[in-house]
Scaffold this active site. Structure first.
Site, PDB file in Angstrom:
ATOM      1  N   GLU A  49      31.369  67.206  24.619  1.00  0.00           N
ATOM      2  CA  GLU A  49      32.100  66.261  23.775  1.00  0.00           C
ATOM      3  C   GLU A  49      33.110  65.563  24.675  1.00  0.00           C
ATOM      4  O   GLU A  49      34.095  66.160  25.100  1.00  0.00           O
ATOM      5  CB  GLU A  49      32.818  66.981  22.630  1.00  0.00           C
ATOM      6  N   ASP A  60      45.444  66.920  17.650  1.00  0.00           N
ATOM      7  CA  ASP A  60      45.392  67.655  18.907  1.00  0.00           C
ATOM      8  C   ASP A  60      46.686  68.394  19.196  1.00  0.00           C
ATOM      9  O   ASP A  60      47.780  67.897  18.924  1.00  0.00           O
ATOM     10  CB  ASP A  60      45.092  66.709  20.077  1.00  0.00           C
TER      11      ASP A  60
END
Length: 287
Positions: A49, A60
């Site tokens: 990814e 994140d």
């Protein structure tokens, strides 16, 4: 001679779970990426990814945010990311590359049709769009299907029934089950095995593999993901942290990640052909 056909996403042998690693393009630096991708391919990692770096991601944690900042500071953008992928994609035998792109930072400025057209030219294997507004999902799914770009969809354990069904229906590469609602690096309180009922329900309606990410740091969590019935585990922050340590120490990034792959695969049936590459033959990963 017949054209070589690579396996589908997460076509791992039954003795080990499928494996995906997440990295930001540009961290490690782009000159290192071709060698790194070759190593992952030879190690029979199923999926990379690869994120086009973008700032201040709301999903994140600090490790991935620092990585994105390093890549952005080095000037890495969509064009440079796609150019780097194009150099190596045609030669891959096992690894598939799923591009992750942020809607606001990367996709919207291009326009959805033109962005998907670029992916078709490069030949990436799948696309995951971060932060896609719900009102645009139908257009996105339709345009991606028209451009023959396989789609990765996402859902959470606390997603509503309609969202779960929509994610399952429109996934054409794999379905990414985010193990815990929070930021990258966080894990479900009861461990990944508690996802088994949901994975079973998704299995009944999703025509694609189911991969689980967030909080997957090593062999123990990968075993938990496998025990829950998923097809693959996605390792994100832990892989990014390996890159960060190698950059800070001035050591071989590719060799460090190869060792990390072997470590997290311990107890799950070996590590492919990685042993054919000696870490001493690799360049220092500071290019």
């Amino acid at each position: 001679m017949a054209e070589h056909v690579r396996p589908g996403f997460f076509a791992a042998p039954p003795e080990r779970p499928g494996l995906a690693l997440f990295l930001n393009a540009g961290d490690p630096p782009l000159p290192v990426l071709p060698e790194l991708i070759q190593m992952l391919d030879e190690s029979e990692v199923d999926c990379l990814e690869l994120a086009v770096p973008f700032p201040d991601s709301f999903t994140d944690g600090p490790v991935v945010r620092r990585s994105a900042r390093r890549a952005l500071a080095d000037g890495v953008d969509l064009r440079r990311t796609l150019d780097a992928v194009a150099k190596v994609h045609a030669g891959l035998e096992h690894l598939r590359i799923a591009l992750l792109a942020d809607w606001s930072h990367t996709v919207k400025p291009c326009g959805l049709p033109d962005f998907l057209g670029l992916l078709g030219e490069v030949g990436t294997d799948a696309l995951l769009v971060h932060g896609l507004p719900p009102r645009l999902r139908a257009e996105y799914y339709e345009t991606a299907a028209d451009r023959r770009v396989p789609v990765v969809t996402t859902c959470y354990p606390n997603s509503g029934e309609q969202t779960l069904r929509e994610s399952a229906r429109h996934a054409s590469a794999y379905l990414y089950l985010v193990a815990h609602y929070g930021r990258t690096g966080s894990a479900p309180p009861g461990g990944h095995a508690e996802l088994a009922p949901l994975i079973g329900a998704l299995r009944a309606i999703a025509p694609v593999p189911i991969a689980v990410g967030f909080g997957v740091r090593g062999a123990r969590e990968i075993a938990g993901v496998r025990a829950a019935g998923a097809d693959a585990a996605i390792v994100g922050s832990a892989a990014v942290a390996v890159v960060e340590r190698a950059l800070a120490d001035g050591t071989d990034i590719v060799g460090s990640l190869a060792g990390f792959v072997r470590e997290i695969r311990s107890g799950h049936g070996g590590s492919g052909r990685a042993g054919a590459i000696s870490s001493g033959s690799r360049k220092e990963g500071q290019g």
